[in-house]
Design a protein around this motif. Structure first.
Motif, PDB file in Angstrom:
ATOM      1  N   ARG B  22     -11.094   7.786  40.980  1.00  0.00           N
ATOM      2  CA  ARG B  22     -11.643   6.468  40.631  1.00  0.00           C
ATOM      3  C   ARG B  22     -10.457   5.509  40.523  1.00  0.00           C
ATOM      4  O   ARG B  22     -10.016   5.168  39.431  1.00  0.00           O
ATOM      5  N   ASP B  23      -9.961   5.063  41.652  1.00  0.00           N
ATOM      6  CA  ASP B  23      -8.822   4.146  41.615  1.00  0.00           C
ATOM      7  C   ASP B  23      -9.199   2.803  42.252  1.00  0.00           C
ATOM      8  O   ASP B  23     -10.323   2.619  42.736  1.00  0.00           O
ATOM      9  N   VAL B  24      -8.249   1.878  42.219  1.00  0.00           N
ATOM     10  CA  VAL B  24      -8.512   0.516  42.685  1.00  0.00           C
ATOM     11  C   VAL B  24      -8.867   0.488  44.176  1.00  0.00           C
ATOM     12  O   VAL B  24      -9.575  -0.403  44.649  1.00  0.00           O
ATOM     13  N   GLN B  25      -8.417   1.523  44.905  1.00  0.00           N
ATOM     14  CA  GLN B  25      -8.718   1.586  46.326  1.00  0.00           C
ATOM     15  C   GLN B  25     -10.236   1.622  46.579  1.00  0.00           C
ATOM     16  O   GLN B  25     -10.703   1.148  47.619  1.00  0.00           O
ATOM     17  N   VAL B  26     -10.980   2.190  45.645  1.00  0.00           N
ATOM     18  CA  VAL B  26     -12.445   2.270  45.786  1.00  0.00           C
ATOM     19  C   VAL B  26     -13.028   0.861  45.943  1.00  0.00           C
ATOM     20  O   VAL B  26     -13.870   0.610  46.814  1.00  0.00           O
ATOM     21  N   LEU B  27     -12.549  -0.061  45.123  1.00  0.00           N
ATOM     22  CA  LEU B  27     -13.026  -1.449  45.219  1.00  0.00           C
ATOM     23  C   LEU B  27     -12.443  -2.149  46.442  1.00  0.00           C
ATOM     24  O   LEU B  27     -13.137  -2.891  47.150  1.00  0.00           O
ATOM     25  N   LYS B  28     -11.158  -1.896  46.701  1.00  0.00           N
ATOM     26  CA  LYS B  28     -10.529  -2.526  47.878  1.00  0.00           C
ATOM     27  C   LYS B  28     -11.307  -2.182  49.143  1.00  0.00           C
ATOM     28  O   LYS B  28     -11.556  -3.054  49.979  1.00  0.00           O
TER      29      LYS B  28
END
Lengths: 360, 360
Positions: B22-28
């Motif tokens: 669950r890291d920022v890449q998921v949103l990116k």
């Protein structure tokens, strides 16, 4: 049928209000500067939320802070905690306080609190309003600046007196600082200095800062620890708040240094409005990046004129007006990044046209 | 001191749980597929939120839906509306219901509702629990699957009987469908068919779907209109919810078609666990993408073994275990995209090692 004011504003080359469009690009830009490997926060824990909360606590001079999805949630919770501690259901605030007019009575319905209204709709809360309080209130909420009346402020010395009086009377003082950073240039004070007058502080990250959504509540460590289970109860302890936090941090870094400029520009712009016959601003001399503009003309007339100004000069002065009946109409100006992009000569032309058309 | 289980899991080449970090890449990633020109939603209005709400209402077969920042908020509000309409303070749910154990009693403290507990901690709610209800409850909440007991389900026919019984008795039936899409393959039903048995439905967008945060509450038009002011009161009517909505929509499109696969894989994996001496799963035969794993070994022993398995084979089976004292220990498995990436032979090797090490 001419173009509506909203359409004219949206098509204007030089829209004047705020930082620009609230579109998905705002988030995309903030995320381009974020590391994809950064882990999400997890229900209020994790580096991304904890680091931001520490940073904001330091900026506000408080022991701790908690990031909330909204100010509505943060402020109801702040008042609930003070009320529980005092054993009183009563809290005091202005009749046009956000909690009184924009929250569907959440404070009353969810928390059973009973607001005592201070001052009246024409002016901000003053020292005498609190001195004359007969009720045994747990907390006084002060909104700086008082948004619904154009963004008015008490003098700083009076703020200090209010803080002293509340301390003497054992009343907690809470700051609705949705636009706190926006008033610091006028006061000539730091956030730490202003916040030291208050027991708890809320600030918004999407007004002058221009983030996506979210709020910070700051105070003593034990107060903030008490706020966390309330955040859970409200349904605000989301598994991930990082989209709002990353955007808040990104835009704060860029816009806090510009608050002085926004304020100076608001003073300049208000002077231009006040130079037009049939137009005045409240406050006459703004004390932040915002003010209200009043037209003696009817809403229909003023809308048509403002739309023409936008179409002919490219300057979008207003998006939508509020009808004041006999009293004419009004709207709110809040300045951000956009104002500086308008050529001075174009802006002067827009005001010449505004004055002429209003007279016609 | 060996590597901790958490560290071993994080370093494992083949972590097994969920969709990945669950890291920022998921949103990116979700935003890379979004149009930057798309306007933000504004306090619950605007194309981005309205289109998603219509889409979800259709998917669930309800007249309308509202996007909430959290299920905690959505479900408290659903129960409050049914309680107000019935003029009763009582609502019924399982003792391990999310509202009872994870929400700091928001339902009781903010809404003054009084839960009646159905069934017990060892089993899901059955028809007889509702038939035997003596209290005049406004609403029964059913969680499908019942997460805290491994994700158990009543047979579908019994669900139909429960729905009929509630209708006859004038009790509203609310679905806690945090993992609704995950049980559809087992039931062999569509979301519309299951939701038709319920008066109101909550689903999560960050469990099997793997979004960032957020929830949908769906029901009749008048019910959903009544939910909106409650969302405002709770502080959930954010100026912008689009970061969560765009991610929910993006990952839903990709993962709803995989729910059948996640379920089949959970059945396969549970069989492997049950083939190990001293290990069993609940349910023995999963009915969704999730189940609980019980070890007869102590928490210390099982953690050391699972860490060794991760280090030696690269397969991260568990992140953290829950101590059950005399009864050994347990943890929750929830499958997503990651499981399919583990080579069969490596997984088999991991289980051989697990069994051998547990026996040592």
């Amino acid at each position: 049928m001419g173009t509506s004011l909203m359409e004219a504003y949206q098509q204007a080359k030089y829209p004047l209000l705020g930082h620009g469009k609230r579109d998905v690009q705002v988030l995309k830009e903030a995320l381009e500067h974020a590391d994809g490997d950064m882990a999400s926060d997890m229900y209020g824990t994790g580096a991304v939320i904890e680091a931001y909360q520490v940073k904001m606590a330091e900026l506000l001079g408080k022991e701790a802070s908690v990031f909330f999805p909204s100010g509505t949630m943060a402020q109801q919770i702040a008042l609930r905690i003070w009320a529980d501690r005092a054993g009183s259901k009563q809290v005091a605030y202005h009749p046009l306080c956000h909690l009184e007019i924009h929250e569907k009575d959440g404070l009353k319905v969810l928390h059973g609190l009973e607001p005592v209204l201070l001052a009246d709709q024409s002016r901000p809360v003053r020292l005498r309003d609190i001195a004359e309080l007969k009720e045994d209130v747990a907390c006084v909420l002060l909104e700086l600046p008082q948004r619904e009346i154009g963004g008015q402020l008490p003098p700083y010395e009076e703020l200090e007196s209010i803080s002293r009086l509340c301390k003497e009377r054992g009343i907690k003082l809470h700051l609705d600082g949705a636009r706190l950073f926006e008033v610091l240039p006028y006061y000539g004070k730091t956030a730490v200095e202003v916040c030291a007058l208050f027991d708890s502080v809320y600030i918004s990250v999407y007004k002058g800062i221009g983030g996506i959504a979210g709020a910070i509540l700051a105070g003593d460590l034990d107060f903030m620890e008490e706020a966390k289970p309330w955040k859970r109860r409200h349904g605000g302890d989301l598994i991930s708040l990082y989209p709002y936090i990353l955007a808040a941090d990104y835009y704060m870094e860029r816009r806090l240094p510009k608050m002085e400029r926004y304020y100076r520009e608001a003073v300049e712009l208000a002077e231009m409005f006040n130079g037009c016959e049939g137009v005045r601003t409240l406050p006459e001399m703004p004390v932040s990046n915002m003010f209200h503009v009043f037209f003696e003309a009817s809403k229909e007339k003023a809308e048509a004129v403002l739309a023409e100004v936008a179409i002919e000069t490219g300057v979008g002065l207003a998006r939508v007006l509020q009808d004041g009946g006999e009293a004419g109409c009004k709207y709110e100006v809040s300045l951000g990044d956009l104002y500086a992009d308008i050529p001075r000569v174009t802006l002067a032309e827009a005001f010449r046209l505004l004055e002429r058309k209003l007279r016609e």
